[in-house]
Design a protein around this motif. Structure first.
Motif, PDB file in Angstrom:
ATOM      1  N   SER A 323       0.848  -1.194   0.000  1.00 21.67           N
ATOM      2  CA  SER A 323       0.000   0.000   0.000  1.00 21.67           C
ATOM      3  C   SER A 323       0.882   1.241   0.000  1.00 21.67           C
ATOM      4  O   SER A 323       1.939   1.260   0.636  1.00 21.67           O
ATOM      5  CB  SER A 323      -0.865   0.007   1.268  1.00 21.67           C
ATOM      6  N   ASP A 327       4.399   4.550   2.142  1.00 19.20           N
ATOM      7  CA  ASP A 327       5.295   5.589   1.635  1.00 19.20           C
ATOM      8  C   ASP A 327       5.652   6.538   2.784  1.00 19.20           C
ATOM      9  O   ASP A 327       4.874   6.720   3.720  1.00 19.20           O
ATOM     10  CB  ASP A 327       4.614   6.370   0.510  1.00 19.20           C
ATOM     11  N   PHE A 403      -2.917  16.471  -0.943  1.00 21.29           N
ATOM     12  CA  PHE A 403      -2.541  15.070  -1.208  1.00 21.29           C
ATOM     13  C   PHE A 403      -3.662  14.145  -0.756  1.00 21.29           C
ATOM     14  O   PHE A 403      -4.110  13.278  -1.493  1.00 21.29           O
ATOM     15  CB  PHE A 403      -1.240  14.737  -0.456  1.00 21.29           C
ATOM     16  N   PHE A 410      -9.093   9.414  -5.534  1.00 25.59           N
ATOM     17  CA  PHE A 410      -8.575   8.194  -6.193  1.00 25.59           C
ATOM     18  C   PHE A 410      -9.323   6.980  -5.637  1.00 25.59           C
ATOM     19  O   PHE A 410      -9.787   6.124  -6.372  1.00 25.59           O
ATOM     20  CB  PHE A 410      -7.095   7.942  -5.860  1.00 25.59           C
ATOM     21  N   ILE A 415     -11.560   2.412  -6.526  1.00 27.71           N
ATOM     22  CA  ILE A 415     -11.941   1.235  -5.742  1.00 27.71           C
ATOM     23  C   ILE A 415     -13.433   1.227  -5.371  1.00 27.71           C
ATOM     24  O   ILE A 415     -14.167   0.341  -5.793  1.00 27.71           O
ATOM     25  CB  ILE A 415     -11.107   1.140  -4.434  1.00 27.71           C
ATOM     26  N   ALA A 424      -8.932  -2.600   2.266  1.00 27.74           N
ATOM     27  CA  ALA A 424      -7.956  -2.122   1.289  1.00 27.74           C
ATOM     28  C   ALA A 424      -6.781  -3.096   1.266  1.00 27.74           C
ATOM     29  O   ALA A 424      -6.676  -3.977   2.123  1.00 27.74           O
ATOM     30  CB  ALA A 424      -7.490  -0.732   1.676  1.00 27.74           C
ATOM     31  N   THR A 425      -5.890  -2.923   0.287  1.00 25.38           N
ATOM     32  CA  THR A 425      -4.787  -3.885   0.175  1.00 25.38           C
ATOM     33  C   THR A 425      -3.929  -3.904   1.436  1.00 25.38           C
ATOM     34  O   THR A 425      -3.399  -4.940   1.821  1.00 25.38           O
ATOM     35  CB  THR A 425      -3.899  -3.576  -1.046  1.00 25.38           C
ATOM     36  N   GLY A 426      -3.802  -2.750   2.069  1.00 28.26           N
ATOM     37  CA  GLY A 426      -3.018  -2.704   3.305  1.00 28.26           C
ATOM     38  C   GLY A 426      -3.804  -3.219   4.500  1.00 28.26           C
ATOM     39  O   GLY A 426      -3.297  -3.243   5.615  1.00 28.26           O
TER      40      GLY A 426
HETATM   41  C1  HEM Z   1      -4.905   4.890  -7.963  1.00 29.92           C
HETATM   42  C2  HEM Z   1      -4.249   5.432  -6.987  1.00 29.92           C
HETATM   43  C3  HEM Z   1      -4.328   5.035  -5.552  1.00 29.92           C
HETATM   44  C4  HEM Z   1      -5.243   4.293  -4.873  1.00 29.92           C
HETATM   45  C5  HEM Z   1      -6.491   3.627  -5.425  1.00 29.92           C
HETATM   46  C6  HEM Z   1      -4.824   4.234  -3.491  1.00 29.92           C
HETATM   47  C7  HEM Z   1      -5.478   3.554  -2.466  1.00 29.92           C
HETATM   48  C8  HEM Z   1      -5.149   3.605  -1.138  1.00 29.92           C
HETATM   49  C9  HEM Z   1      -5.904   3.003  -0.082  1.00 29.92           C
HETATM   50  C10 HEM Z   1      -7.185   2.212  -0.247  1.00 29.92           C
HETATM   51  C11 HEM Z   1      -5.281   3.295   1.088  1.00 29.92           C
HETATM   52  C12 HEM Z   1      -5.722   2.860   2.481  1.00 29.92           C
HETATM   53  C13 HEM Z   1      -4.685   2.067   3.164  1.00 29.92           C
HETATM   54  C14 HEM Z   1      -4.678   0.585   2.807  1.00 29.92           C
HETATM   55  O1  HEM Z   1      -4.133   0.209   1.751  1.00 29.92           O
HETATM   56  O2  HEM Z   1      -5.181  -0.220   3.613  1.00 29.92           O
HETATM   57  C15 HEM Z   1      -4.134   4.094   0.782  1.00 29.92           C
HETATM   58  C16 HEM Z   1      -3.290   4.678   1.695  1.00 29.92           C
HETATM   59  C17 HEM Z   1      -2.276   5.542   1.372  1.00 29.92           C
HETATM   60  N1  HEM Z   1      -1.780   5.784   0.120  1.00 29.92           N
HETATM   61 FE1  HEM Z   1      -2.689   5.311  -1.621  1.00 29.92          FE
HETATM   62  N2  HEM Z   1      -3.654   4.944  -3.362  1.00 29.92           N
HETATM   63  C18 HEM Z   1      -3.328   5.435  -4.599  1.00 29.92           C
HETATM   64  C19 HEM Z   1      -2.235   6.179  -4.921  1.00 29.92           C
HETATM   65  C20 HEM Z   1      -1.308   6.630  -4.020  1.00 29.92           C
HETATM   66  C21 HEM Z   1      -0.161   7.403  -4.357  1.00 29.92           C
HETATM   67  C22 HEM Z   1       0.259   7.836  -5.763  1.00 29.92           C
HETATM   68  C23 HEM Z   1       0.496   7.653  -3.204  1.00 29.92           C
HETATM   69  C24 HEM Z   1       1.796   8.400  -3.128  1.00 29.92           C
HETATM   70  C25 HEM Z   1       2.795   8.044  -2.412  1.00 29.92           C
HETATM   71  C26 HEM Z   1      -0.256   7.050  -2.121  1.00 29.92           C
HETATM   72  C27 HEM Z   1       0.047   7.123  -0.784  1.00 29.92           C
HETATM   73  C28 HEM Z   1      -0.752   6.679   0.238  1.00 29.92           C
HETATM   74  C29 HEM Z   1      -0.585   7.039   1.618  1.00 29.92           C
HETATM   75  C30 HEM Z   1       0.467   7.982   2.170  1.00 29.92           C
HETATM   76  C31 HEM Z   1      -1.552   6.357   2.322  1.00 29.92           C
HETATM   77  C32 HEM Z   1      -1.824   6.465   3.821  1.00 29.92           C
HETATM   78  C33 HEM Z   1      -3.012   7.373   3.956  1.00 29.92           C
HETATM   79  C34 HEM Z   1      -2.838   8.524   4.871  1.00 29.92           C
HETATM   80  O3  HEM Z   1      -1.819   8.670   5.550  1.00 29.92           O
HETATM   81  O4  HEM Z   1      -3.801   9.328   4.907  1.00 29.92           O
HETATM   82  N3  HEM Z   1      -1.337   6.425  -2.667  1.00 29.92           N
HETATM   83  N4  HEM Z   1      -4.057   4.239  -0.590  1.00 29.92           N
END
Ligand code: HEM
Length: 554
Positions: A323, A327, A403, A410, A415, A424-426
């Motif tokens: 996930s 990052d 962000f 997104f 999703i 979610a994947t994480g």
């Molecule tokens: C199609 C694009 C994306 C989708 C569908 C997506 C989806 C998700 C989902 C569902 C989560 C929830 C955590 C989990 O996986 O359980 C998450 C968390 C997160 N993702 Fe993404 N993501 C995308 C792009 C990105 C990109 C480009 C970044 C850049 C580094 C990013 C950074 C993060 C971060 C930092 C979190 C933690 C959330 C927070 O601190 O508020 N994601 N993402």
């Protein structure tokens, strides 16, 4: 000591080490760390040049001793570069792993690499074994999803040919033995097309892929890399801001926050390119392979966890999946600007903290150290003490809001619109985790905006007109975001409740989804103890084709 002798008794224990007690020390971040004399330096050594990217470009292919591994990785990708179907498309990957790796004793070769302490090679091997592990465990999930639009449990036993090298490599790197964002799927998975060109989207290609090397999976991964290519400047600015707050040096502090702001803008601009480079309708096609096996209590894909054959006492394991949450760019800003301190003490915050364990050790320690050092240096108080510093604090917090706002969009588009599967994947609960984090940034932004004098006062004190204008825009955005998010959350609450009621209503009715599930699991030991009525594998949704690159039907 022989590396396998150090394998953990139980992989399920979170035995990741932290440099507790050292987090307060000033951190000296070098400009660069390259070349053979640094062979033993961690691949993710943090520098001012490369930030959170590995200190050198990832190794593209493995030594010849691993040609069986390389061959599986090449042949597994669903869409092969020559237009044919790969092993994962044909459902033949699992059998290929057992028949082609058995008896080769690659564990011995892996241990030789571990003993050499060549960190870049160890990292490449870890990346590649992570790809094999996820493909192996999640192949049944993906097959069912492609056929029906619903998920299905994955394999519950990882054969020793994968399990033992994975465990040994993870042990060496002090990571969990499972695919993770930085050390496998994204930040270790790119190569420059022109070796002398910049690390920039148009000059990048993938090293490994589950679905397709040239379609939306490529876009998804490489946009992350393109963003992280700016992270050296983030690290540099953050270090200078902490040092300036400690030295009471106002000009240096403002200069650092201004550089931080410029960098977050570049990163956000890069993130915006995701829409075109990775089509929302394609995301679910490769997403099956990046799920995890956690959380322990509530993961319908791995209700009984995964046993790593031949490792420790073979207790079932549960790990979060890949996930972007792993990052480090946003956690860096959260910690530097002391946004983290505002997180409520609840289950979702525990998830956020847990995510911070799933990254290379250097990044784990660094992010934790920024939190401690920024608190000690009172970065936020120092910013609030001066209108210009506060204006920069607001601009940066607004970038973190931007962000998370884009990210939430997104998540809805890629999703939630396309699958009702709640994890979610994480492994975080999609509808709750991301909105909480967004609403916290908005509240910090609100607090900072309220503390700032009006625009007229700022102008009368000689503050730069451009900055005043930008800050005024932040104030307005913060108010709108708060109103919209509050309203949206009320709607999601209703949707969530409806979903629960519907699931109770249909439980035990033997509908077609359940039938498929039972049929598929008839010879699968994993489902023996699971109550079907309680399982939510997501609703059936029609898969739509995207139009990026060569991402074709399937
Ligand atoms: C199609 C694009 C994306 C989708 C569908 C997506 C989806 C998700 C989902 C569902 C989560 C929830 C955590 C989990 O996986 O359980 C998450 C968390 C997160 N993702 Fe993404 N993501 C995308 C792009 C990105 C990109 C480009 C970044 C850049 C580094 C990013 C950074 C993060 C971060 C930092 C979190 C933690 C959330 C927070 O601190 O508020 N994601 N993402």
């Amino acid at each position: 000591m022989h590396p396998t002798a150090r394998l953990r008794a139980s992989l399920n224990e979170k035995s990741i080490r932290f440099a507790a007690g050292n987090l307060l020390r000033p951190v000296v971040i070098p400009e660069r760390v390259t070349g053979t004399k640094h062979k033993s330096a961690p691949a993710f050594t943090i520098t001012r040049e490369r930030g959170f990217l590995p200190r050198e470009d990832p190794i593209k292919s493995l030594p010849s001793a691993f040609k069986a591994v390389e061959s599986l990785l090449d042949r597994m990708t669903i869409h092969q570069p020559n237009g044919t179907d790969g092993l994962l498309a044909l459902g033949q990957f699992g059998d290929a792993v057992t028949s082609e790796l058995r008896g080769l004793n690659l564990e011995h070769e892996v241990n030789k690499v571990i003993e050499s302490n060549d960190q870049l090679l160890i990292s490449a091997l870890f990346r590649d074994y992570c790809f094999l592990t996820s493909a192996y465990l999640l192949e049944p999930v993906d097959i069912a999803f492609r056929q029906t639009g619903e998920y299905f449990p994955g394999r519950s036993i990882l054969p020793k040919e994968l399990a033992r090298p994975m465990a040994a490599l993870a042990e060496k790197l002090n990571q969990f033995p499972f695919m993770e964002y930085a050390s496998s799927y994204a930040l270790q998975n790119w190569a420059r097309i022109n070796e002398n060109g910049r690390i920039h989207y148009d000059n990048l290609r993938l090293i490994r892929a589950f679905e397709d090397f040239s379609g939306s999976e490529k876009g998804f991964i490489l946009v992350h890399v393109d963003m992280v290519a700016h992270s050296g400047q983030l690290v540099s600015a953050a270090e200078d801001a902490i040092a300036a707050a400690n030295n009471n040096d106002r000009d240096a502090f403002n200069n650092a926050l201004s550089r931080l702001h410029k960098t977050y803008r570049l990163i956000n601009n890069s993130m915006e390119t995701m829409w075109g480079r990775s089509k929302p309708a394609d995301y679910l096609k490769f997403r099956s392979f990046i799920f995890g096996t956690a959380p322990k209590a509530d993961n319908p894909m791995f209700p009984n966890g995964v046993i790593y054959e031949g490792v420790g006492d073979e207790k079932p394991t549960h790990f979060r999946g890949e996930s972007g949450a792993n990052d480090s760019m946003i956690p860096l800003g959260d910690n530097l600007l002391e946004i983290t301190a505002k997180l409520p003490d609840n289950e979702l915050t525990k998830v956020l903290r847990d995510f911070r364990q799933y990254r290379p050790m250097t990044q784990r320690e660094y992010i934790a150290s920024v939190e401690v050092r920024a608190t000690e240096a009172k970065v936020k108080e120092f910013a609030f003490a001066d209108p210009k510093s506060l204006a920069f604090y607001i601009l940066n917090t607004d970038q973190i809001r931007e962000f998370r706002d884009r990210h939430w969009r997104f998540t809805k588009e890629y999703i939630i619109r396309r699958s009702s599967y709640g994890l979610a994947t994480g492994g975080s609960p999609i509808l709750k985790y991301l909105p909480q984090n967004l609403s916290i940034v908005v509240s910090v932004l609100d607090e900072a905006c309220n503390a700032l004098p009006s625009s007229q006062v700022l102008l009368s004190k000689g503050m730069d007109e451009e900055i005043v204008k930008s800050v005024e825009e932040c104030r307005q955005r913060s108010e709108i975001q708060k109103r919209v998010l509050d309203r949206e959350m009320e709607v999601w609450q209703i949707v969530d409740e409806q979903k629960k009621t519907e699931s109770l209503r249909t439980s035990g009715t033997g509908d077609s989804k359940l039938g498929f599930y039972k049929r598929r699991s008839s010879n699968s030991k994993v489902m023996e103890d699971t109550s079907f009525a309680e399982i939510d594998m997501g609703e059936k949704k029609r898969l739509q084709r995207g139009s990026v690159g060569s991402d074709r039907g399937g």
